[in-house]
Design a protein around this motif. Structure first.
Motif, PDB file in Angstrom:
ATOM      1  N   ALA A   3      -8.577  -0.924   5.766  1.00  0.00           N
ATOM      2  CA  ALA A   3      -9.377   0.164   6.328  1.00  0.00           C
ATOM      3  C   ALA A   3      -8.711   1.496   6.014  1.00  0.00           C
ATOM      4  CB  ALA A   3      -9.548  -0.024   7.832  1.00  0.00           C
ATOM      5  N   ASN A   4      -8.768   1.889   4.737  1.00  0.00           N
ATOM      6  CA  ASN A   4      -8.098   3.114   4.310  1.00  0.00           C
ATOM      7  C   ASN A   4      -9.041   4.134   3.682  1.00  0.00           C
ATOM      8  OD1 ASN A   4      -5.559   2.287   5.126  1.00  0.00           O
ATOM      9  ND2 ASN A   4      -5.091   1.314   3.197  1.00  0.00           N
ATOM     10  N   LEU A   5     -10.338   3.987   3.865  1.00  0.00           N
ATOM     11  CA  LEU A   5     -11.281   4.945   3.297  1.00  0.00           C
ATOM     12  C   LEU A   5     -11.718   5.949   4.360  1.00  0.00           C
ATOM     13  CD1 LEU A   5     -13.653   2.764   1.099  1.00  0.00           C
ATOM     14  CD2 LEU A   5     -11.830   4.276   0.354  1.00  0.00           C
ATOM     15  N   GLY A   6     -12.211   7.074   3.910  1.00  0.00           N
ATOM     16  CA  GLY A   6     -12.788   8.045   4.836  1.00  0.00           C
ATOM     17  C   GLY A   6     -12.073   9.380   4.888  1.00  0.00           C
ATOM     18  N   ASP A   7     -10.901   9.492   4.251  1.00  0.00           N
ATOM     19  CA  ASP A   7     -10.153  10.747   4.262  1.00  0.00           C
ATOM     20  C   ASP A   7      -9.811  11.124   2.821  1.00  0.00           C
ATOM     21  OD1 ASP A   7      -8.504  12.907   4.593  1.00  0.00           O
ATOM     22  OD2 ASP A   7      -7.028  11.871   5.839  1.00  0.00           O
ATOM     23  N   PRO A   8     -10.496  12.117   2.252  1.00  0.00           N
ATOM     24  CA  PRO A   8     -10.229  12.503   0.864  1.00  0.00           C
ATOM     25  C   PRO A   8      -8.793  12.966   0.614  1.00  0.00           C
ATOM     26  CG  PRO A   8     -12.260  13.502   1.632  1.00  0.00           C
ATOM     27  CD  PRO A   8     -11.604  12.870   2.819  1.00  0.00           C
ATOM     28  N   PHE A  58      -9.619   6.058  -4.405  1.00  0.00           N
ATOM     29  CA  PHE A  58      -9.500   7.503  -4.496  1.00  0.00           C
ATOM     30  C   PHE A  58     -10.793   8.158  -4.061  1.00  0.00           C
ATOM     31  CE2 PHE A  58      -6.633   5.582  -7.528  1.00  0.00           C
ATOM     32  CZ  PHE A  58      -5.442   6.183  -7.175  1.00  0.00           C
ATOM     33  N   GLU A  59     -10.682   9.120  -3.189  1.00  0.00           N
ATOM     34  CA  GLU A  59     -11.844   9.816  -2.662  1.00  0.00           C
ATOM     35  C   GLU A  59     -11.713  11.304  -2.959  1.00  0.00           C
ATOM     36  OE1 GLU A  59     -13.036   8.305   1.375  1.00  0.00           O
ATOM     37  OE2 GLU A  59     -10.951   7.669   1.289  1.00  0.00           O
ATOM     38  N   PHE A  60     -12.798  11.986  -2.920  1.00  0.00           N
ATOM     39  CA  PHE A  60     -12.773  13.423  -3.073  1.00  0.00           C
ATOM     40  C   PHE A  60     -13.853  14.021  -2.194  1.00  0.00           C
ATOM     41  CE2 PHE A  60     -15.509  11.657  -6.307  1.00  0.00           C
ATOM     42  CZ  PHE A  60     -16.647  12.458  -6.239  1.00  0.00           C
ATOM     43  N   GLY A  61     -13.680  15.275  -1.861  1.00  0.00           N
ATOM     44  CA  GLY A  61     -14.657  15.972  -1.041  1.00  0.00           C
ATOM     45  C   GLY A  61     -15.244  17.131  -1.837  1.00  0.00           C
ATOM     46  N   THR A 110       0.836  -1.193   0.000  1.00  0.00           N
ATOM     47  CA  THR A 110       0.000   0.000   0.000  1.00  0.00           C
ATOM     48  C   THR A 110       0.872   1.244   0.000  1.00  0.00           C
ATOM     49  OG1 THR A 110      -1.553  -1.183   1.426  1.00  0.00           O
ATOM     50  CG2 THR A 110      -1.874   1.173   1.211  1.00  0.00           C
ATOM     51  N   ALA A 111       0.458   2.227  -0.797  1.00  0.00           N
ATOM     52  CA  ALA A 111       1.136   3.525  -0.787  1.00  0.00           C
ATOM     53  C   ALA A 111       0.072   4.611  -0.680  1.00  0.00           C
ATOM     54  CB  ALA A 111       1.964   3.723  -2.042  1.00  0.00           C
ATOM     55  N   GLU A 112       0.339   5.592   0.136  1.00  0.00           N
ATOM     56  CA  GLU A 112      -0.580   6.722   0.279  1.00  0.00           C
ATOM     57  C   GLU A 112      -0.079   7.872  -0.579  1.00  0.00           C
ATOM     58  OE1 GLU A 112      -1.818   9.948   3.644  1.00  0.00           O
ATOM     59  OE2 GLU A 112      -1.649   7.864   4.295  1.00  0.00           O
ATOM     60  N   GLY A 113      -0.946   8.346  -1.480  1.00  0.00           N
ATOM     61  CA  GLY A 113      -0.612   9.494  -2.308  1.00  0.00           C
ATOM     62  C   GLY A 113       0.438   9.221  -3.370  1.00  0.00           C
ATOM     63  N   ALA A 114       0.703   7.961  -3.685  1.00  0.00           N
ATOM     64  CA  ALA A 114       1.698   7.608  -4.699  1.00  0.00           C
ATOM     65  C   ALA A 114       1.148   6.491  -5.582  1.00  0.00           C
ATOM     66  CB  ALA A 114       3.002   7.172  -4.032  1.00  0.00           C
ATOM     67  N   ALA A 167      -6.184  11.426   1.727  1.00  0.00           N
ATOM     68  CA  ALA A 167      -5.289  10.263   1.827  1.00  0.00           C
ATOM     69  C   ALA A 167      -5.759   9.160   0.886  1.00  0.00           C
ATOM     70  CB  ALA A 167      -5.245   9.761   3.265  1.00  0.00           C
ATOM     71  N   ASN A 168      -5.422   9.262  -0.395  1.00  0.00           N
ATOM     72  CA  ASN A 168      -5.779   8.243  -1.370  1.00  0.00           C
ATOM     73  C   ASN A 168      -4.726   7.134  -1.360  1.00  0.00           C
ATOM     74  OD1 ASN A 168      -8.126   9.568  -2.393  1.00  0.00           O
ATOM     75  ND2 ASN A 168      -6.738  11.059  -3.299  1.00  0.00           N
ATOM     76  N   HIS A 169      -5.191   5.894  -1.463  1.00  0.00           N
ATOM     77  CA  HIS A 169      -4.292   4.741  -1.373  1.00  0.00           C
ATOM     78  C   HIS A 169      -4.299   3.930  -2.664  1.00  0.00           C
ATOM     79  CE1 HIS A 169      -4.848   5.729   2.871  1.00  0.00           C
ATOM     80  NE2 HIS A 169      -3.675   5.154   3.043  1.00  0.00           N
ATOM     81  N   SER A 170      -3.127   3.411  -3.013  1.00  0.00           N
ATOM     82  CA  SER A 170      -2.967   2.509  -4.152  1.00  0.00           C
ATOM     83  C   SER A 170      -2.422   1.187  -3.641  1.00  0.00           C
ATOM     84  CB  SER A 170      -1.990   3.105  -5.170  1.00  0.00           C
ATOM     85  OG  SER A 170      -2.485   4.325  -5.655  1.00  0.00           O
TER      86      SER A 170
END
Length: 128
Positions: free
Chosen positions: A88-93, A120-123, A55-59, A95-98
């Motif tokens: 459990a990586n959803l809920g914060d726009p 990928f999430e967005f607000g 897992t990578a956050e923002g990459a 902090a997108n995870h790949s």
């Protein structure tokens, strides 16, 4: 000469087969399981006895070549024996995870990385 020699019990003869690098897991998919969790799933890989879930956050184009799950920095890595994994990586726009998955064997060898998937999430922000 009256001297006892060696006594041998439980003799075993065996050979060890060389380890081949496992095949790459195919068909990595992602599905939203809840408001905070995604489920990953993939097909088995010949020669793999377990799987590394990276897992990578923002990459989104991160590269795990030459990396070990024992020392994954700057990414995160979890091991599983299953063909699925919940993250459990959803809920914060912000902090997108790949994710990518590699097959691993008992000899410490890992396959190349699977296809990439991302959460990928967005607000929405109220405008003027």
């Amino acid at each position: 000469n009256g001297w006892d020699g060696w006594y041998m019990d439980d003799v075993r003869v065996y050979s060890c087969a060389p380890c081949a690098t496992p095949n790459t897991p195919a068909g990595l998919g992602i599905a939203k399981a809840s408001a905070t969790t995604v489920d990953l799933s993939w097909s088995t890989a010949t020669g793999a006895t377990q799987f590394e879930v990276w897992t990578a956050e923002g990459a989104p184009y991160f590269d795990v070549s030459g990396k070990s799950c024992a020392n994954p920095a700057p990414y995160a890595c979890s091991m599983t024996n299953s063909l699925s994994y919940s993250a459990a990586n959803l809920g914060d726009p912000a902090a997108n995870h790949s994710y990518v998955v590699r097959g691993a064997n008992a000899c410490g060898q890992a396959s190349s990385a699977s296809n990439r998937v991302g959460a990928f999430e967005f607000g929405l922000v109220k405008g003027n």
